[in-house]
Design an enzyme around this catalytic site. Structure first.
Site, PDB file in Angstrom:
ATOM      1  N   PHE A 124       0.829  -1.217   0.000  1.00 30.02           N
ATOM      2  CA  PHE A 124       0.000   0.000   0.000  1.00 30.02           C
ATOM      3  C   PHE A 124       0.854   1.254   0.000  1.00 30.02           C
ATOM      4  CE2 PHE A 124      -4.686  -0.054   0.549  1.00 30.02           C
ATOM      5  CZ  PHE A 124      -4.851  -1.328   0.049  1.00 30.02           C
ATOM      6  N   CYS A 166     -15.222   2.019   0.222  1.00 27.61           N
ATOM      7  CA  CYS A 166     -14.956   2.080   1.667  1.00 27.61           C
ATOM      8  C   CYS A 166     -14.142   3.283   2.137  1.00 27.61           C
ATOM      9  CB  CYS A 166     -14.257   0.799   2.102  1.00 27.61           C
ATOM     10  SG  CYS A 166     -15.348  -0.628   1.979  1.00 27.61           S
TER      11      CYS A 166
END
Ligand SMILES: NC(=O)c1ccc[n+]([C@@H]2O[C@H](COP(=O)([O-])OP(=O)(O)OC[C@H]3O[C@@H](n4cnc5c(N)ncnc54)[C@H](O)[C@@H]3O)[C@@H](O)[C@H]2O)c1
Length: 470
Positions: free
Chosen positions: A276, A287
């Protein structure tokens, strides 16, 4: 143990399929009759790799059925999951109306025949465990009058961490299971439900093999409130990490450093970690923005200014504009130009378009007077259905999208795009400009193929050295 899952979306269908695969008898309930009819016919209402195969295996193991009737399913169940949507309201707070309806209906369906556990799997603001308990009690009172004290139930929070696109593997081999409850009986019921997952004592489905490193899954038992907070804290951190990578990438461009090299260099630090930590055109999906906004709303309720969360939203909003700026730098005028977008889904291996950067970029390009052609291997039917007013041209291949275009923007890093014949694409374009919004391509390879290439945070200078460390 019998289980009901309320909501057959991305989370509910996968949860139901996995629990049935583990041997539980599962009923999946939805108010959307069309979705239920599809599932009953064995058709998938969403695109998720291996879901269909898993549902077949699940039907043969624990057994799984699909229904619009909540009451009979809930009455027969020991555990009832709520996995309905909690979309954002315009002011950022979570819309809890679906959750509230589900909780009241569960209450109305309950009787004294058994102890039941109602589990919040939807991502809900801190305090919703209490809200659900109150609504269930109200539902019981409305249906049973003064008889409600005989009816026993517990409420728990079991936040979901699956990633669309690899949801089955994430559900069968999770990095952790978080359970929040206030009483021992509720916690014990859920420990029992999840025992096969924790101990990993089940035969892995052939299409989703068990990773070697997984022998046991940590179960984190917390209070209800902590479990609710863990979900928000996890998502906001992940969004912040991507935002950080993008901020560093933008600075790299200013000083002519290379973001791939820089991020690889910091990601090797185990305190930071490489996952990430990729620069690109920003995150999307159902989300991150929703959960950050909802946590910000909670912060406001308590009079707290959460500056890092505010900045995460702002950085991501700005990052989507970076693509437009790069196109303006290359083409100067966007009016009348044709821009090809490679990818629509907010990430590969899903058809989910919620808060997809592609939509934001397409709308902005159209506002600026450009023509927009798109190709996505999976998400085009969903995009057509959900955005009938979007005046974009859908194409059958990346080649058709790029034909006579003035620029290509790589928006979603589908595997198919990794293997493209870049020289063929560049030579078919009006101007071979490429903005690689996911840093998918090696700049030198793309340039050699004929592209005027720019990535996100990439150095201008050609590097004599080999690839960055992995
Ligand atoms: N999608 C993800 O990747 C993901 C990951 C983790 C957590 N979550 C959270 O899980 C929850 C569900 O997300 P999703 O993506 O599966 O949503 P979704 O929109 O795909 O599915 C929700 C489903 O609930 C149904 N529903 C609504 N009210 C109902 C009711 N009263 N009774 C029965 N069904 C009802 C809807 O018809 C819909 O099919 C959300 O809170 C989300 O934030 C999602």
């Amino acid at each position: 143990m019998r289980v009901t899952v309320i909501g057959t979306g991305y989370v509910g269908t996968v949860t139901g399929a996995c629990l049935a695969y583990l041997g539980r008898q599962v009923s999946c309930v939805d108010t959307d009759a069309e979705k239920i009819a599809k599932l009953q016919r064995g058709e998938m209402p969403i695109y998720e790799p291996h879901l269909k195969e898993l549902l077949c295996a699940a039907a043969a193991r624990g057994g799984i059925d699909f229904t619009t009737e909540l009451a009979p399913a809930a009455r027969e169940s020991d555990v009832i999951f709520i996995a309905v949507g909690t979309p954002p309201r315009p002011n950022g707070e979570a819309n809890l109306s679906y959750l509230e309806t589900a909780a009241r209906s569960i209450g109305a369906a309950m009787d004294a025949a058994r102890f039941r556990v109602v589990v919040n799997k939807s991502t809900v603001p801190v305090g919703c465990g209490n809200l659900v308990e109150t609504l269930i009690r109200e539902g019981i009172r409305e249906a049973h009058g003064g008889d409600e004290k005989r009816i026993e139930f517990g409420v728990a929070s079991n936040p979901e961490f699956l990633r669309e696109g690899c949801a089955i593997a994430d559900s069968l081999y999770p990095e952790r299971i978080v359970l929040g409850a206030e009483d021992g009986r509720t916690m014990e019921t859920l420990r029992e439900l999840y025992r096969p997952l924790v101990e990993q004592k089940f035969d892995a489905p052939p299409e989703v093999p068990r990773p070697e490193r997984i022998t046991r899954v940590p179960l984190v038992a917390t209070s209800l409130t902590s479990a609710e907070m863990i979900k928000y804290a996890a998502n906001t951190f992940l969004a912040m990490k991507i935002g950080f990578a993008n901020e560093i990438a933008n600075l790299c461009e200013k000083v002519d450093a290379d973001a791939i090299e820089v991020l690889a260099g910091i990601g090797l630090d185990s305190r930071i970690g490489a996952k990430f930590l990729n620069a690109g055109l920003g995150w999307g999906g159902s989300c991150f923005a929703k959960d950050i906004s909802s946590l910000l709303h909670t912060a406001q309720e308590y009079g707290y200014q959460a500056r890092l969360l505010e900045a995460s939203l702002a950085v991501n909003r700005a990052q989507r504009q970076v693509v437009i700026q790069k196109l303006q730098e290359k083409l100067f005028i966007l009016k009348g130009r044709t821009i090809a977008l490679f990818g629509l889904a907010f990430k590969p291996n899903t058809d989910d378009l919620r808060d997809a950067p592609s939509l934001h970029i397409a709308e902005r390009l159209l506002q600026l007077g450009a023509r927009v052609k798109v190709y996505d291997p999976i998400a085009m039917p969903a995009c057509r259905a959900q955005n009938p007013e979007l005046r974009i041209q859908y194409c059958d291949s990346p080649f058709e999208a790029a034909q006579e275009a003035d620029a290509v923007v790589l928006v979603t890093e589908w595997d198919e795009f990794r293997r493209l014949d870049l020289a063929r694409i560049a030579s078919s374009m009006h101007q071979p400009v490429m903005v690689d919004g996911r840093n998918l391509y090696d700049p030198q390879t793309a340039r050699r193929a004929g592209f005027d290439y720019s990535g996100i945070g990439r150095a201008r200078a050609e590097r004599p050295s080999g690839p960055a460390p992995q």
